[in-house]
Write an enzyme that holds these catalytic residues in place. Sequence first.
Site, PDB file in Angstrom:
ATOM      1  N   ASP A 216      56.347 -19.459  46.902  1.00  0.00           N
ATOM      2  CA  ASP A 216      55.077 -18.842  46.526  1.00  0.00           C
ATOM      3  C   ASP A 216      53.853 -19.572  47.065  1.00  0.00           C
ATOM      4  OD1 ASP A 216      56.434 -16.901  45.056  1.00  0.00           O
ATOM      5  OD2 ASP A 216      56.555 -18.203  43.315  1.00  0.00           O
TER       6      ASP A 216
ATOM      7  N   ASP B 190      35.054  -3.238  77.646  1.00  0.00           N
ATOM      8  CA  ASP B 190      35.408  -2.413  78.795  1.00  0.00           C
ATOM      9  C   ASP B 190      34.838  -1.023  78.514  1.00  0.00           C
ATOM     10  OD1 ASP B 190      36.804  -1.418  81.100  1.00  0.00           O
ATOM     11  OD2 ASP B 190      38.228  -0.531  79.696  1.00  0.00           O
TER      12      ASP B 190
END
Length: 701
Positions: free
Chosen positions: A2, A392
């Site tokens: 955990d 781009d």
Amino acid sequence: MDCGNCANTIRTALERLPGVSDIQISITKETLALVLDERLTPPAAIEGRIGTLGYKPSRLEPAPGGAPLAKREAPAAWWRQVKGRLVIVSGGLVVLAYLASVVAPGWHEPLFVAASLIAAAPVARRAIASARAGAPFTIEMLMTIAVVGALFIGAAEEAAIVVFLFCVGEVLESVAANKARAGIRALGDLVPQTALLEVDGRLSEVPAATLAIGQIVLVRPGDRIPADGTVIEGLSSVDEASITGESVPRAKEPGSEVFAGTINHDAALKIRVERASQDNIIARIVALVEEAQDAKAPTERFIDRFSRLYMPFIVGLSVLVAVLPPLLAGGDWSEWLYRGLALLLIGCPCALVISVPAAVASSLAAAARRGLLIKGGAVMESLAGIQAVAFDKTGTLTLGKPAVTDVVALVGGEGEVLSLAAAIERHSSHPLAAAIVARADADGLLEIEAEDVAAVPGKGMAGTIADRAVFVGAPRHAADWAPLSADATGAITRLEGEGKTVVVVVDGARAVGIVALLDEPRPDSAAAIAALKALDIRPIMMTGDNQRAGAAIGVALGIETKAEMLPSDKAQAIKSMAASTRIAMVGDGINDAPALASAHVGIAMGSGTSVALEAADAALLHNRVADVAALIRLARATMANIRQNIAIALGLKGLFLVTTVIGATGLWVAILADTGGTVLVTLNALRLLGYFRGDKASRGA
């Protein structure tokens, strides 16, 4: 497992065994992988060592036929787990002890002792096993020493409260870890358990995990699609919100691509399986998120190193506080031993150790639900510091679906020009090439055969038609193949001024025509650019288009533009900027790979394509430009959350270290402060799970 301490304890215990190397522990997946020389250590010894630390290991064996491992089941409710039952029992005994102090004085002390011993026994066993395995400085060891010491000096009540609160803290850690894992399980649950397999015209229900590439499955209306594949029969619409985030179902016909976990709406579809279950889009997303949650941020790595030195320091300081005042100043042994034990408890680094991974895990889960994939805490930290974003153009700021708008014949007719261009472009997958071919097919033009076709990187395509060299590409490069007339130059200037992309068709030694195309900006591009500017981030568009076409789109979107750039030019520009500016690059992950790699953070657009998932540091599955700003806002919120967590953890420790040494606070306050710090840090981190809640862009994701 955990928390990080669990993994560190297991790692320390195993790395001391001969023949063990390359240990990889995933808290998210609760798995352990290592390289083992079985001549030195048998596999059973590995499982035995893990078992002594309080865990129950089970070997993960691949299923026959290459099928994936069975999916992990959701954990039982906390009160049905060992940790939860321990909390209930020890809490019940503490309550009984307090009741006994009122109704049956004399019985409360034995009940407090019983509560302490029952709850501390499993903790002590883990502490001793860890110490024997080479990890003496664990939180369990600190707790064991504190409880034994408290019982030794007659503080049974405080010992019982201390161990009860410690058990509560462990349960809360487990609940928090399982909550983070639940989001990943929910992704995996999108894929149905069974599929209708068609063999020789007969249908049979089989486990979806066993489907193989090439098999045919039938998907009825209302069913979830069991595998990534291609439609071979049927017309329908498919809800792809779980993958693309689009709320409007997409029409599907033979040849259309479909994804596992999406929902078929209107009519039955026959689908050919194209990817095995362990490689489908959902499986790859789950794997990426799990790997990202296990990838440590620089801050987390620093805290891990710090805690390894911090734990021995706290133990040594506690011993000095307990021993020196009685020895040197005649202090009361019982009083100073009590203070030393309290100092030992307040020094537990639980809250500090969990402060970073809890925040990172929560933000990664929130991002995944919105279709933002981030490859780990290190990328998250880099995103938070981004100062500029380069985009781009084609397929990123624009839709990537250009259409032919103009055909100008310099020699012959327009049909001849388009036929020549299409003959060459049929050999390319570039969006501009696809648009030219689509226009030629739509006009019903005769298909011409081209030979020896090859890409001229960053310039165009070249090939041979009837022994003549044919080139199709950008005007500035076409001049290398044939001179451009004044009429051609004028037409190019006019079309580029309209924001269109222009290609020149060269046949032999003369330019025979011009084809103009227009790629519309994405609907959210302008708003996305404005959102980045609001975050004080400089947006830049990089394109291979000419200056005029690039500038026209740049003005429309309100973005700085760098035009006429080859892929190598983009990479070099990013490298130059990265020397002085924290920069991210957003592209399609293929042509822009060099630039993506050169940026501090590479972000790929694409609805779950392999390149989008593998080539960059982060991916925007929903193809929304606006998600770039959302990604950076989340990263900044995550780093702010981490700073808050560290401040909470260290602030509480600093405060109670002082009050403990001067005797103002005792054992139960010390453990309450430690457990309380862990709870506060965990709850603060879990706030990030709802970061996009209420955000319209995240609905349907």
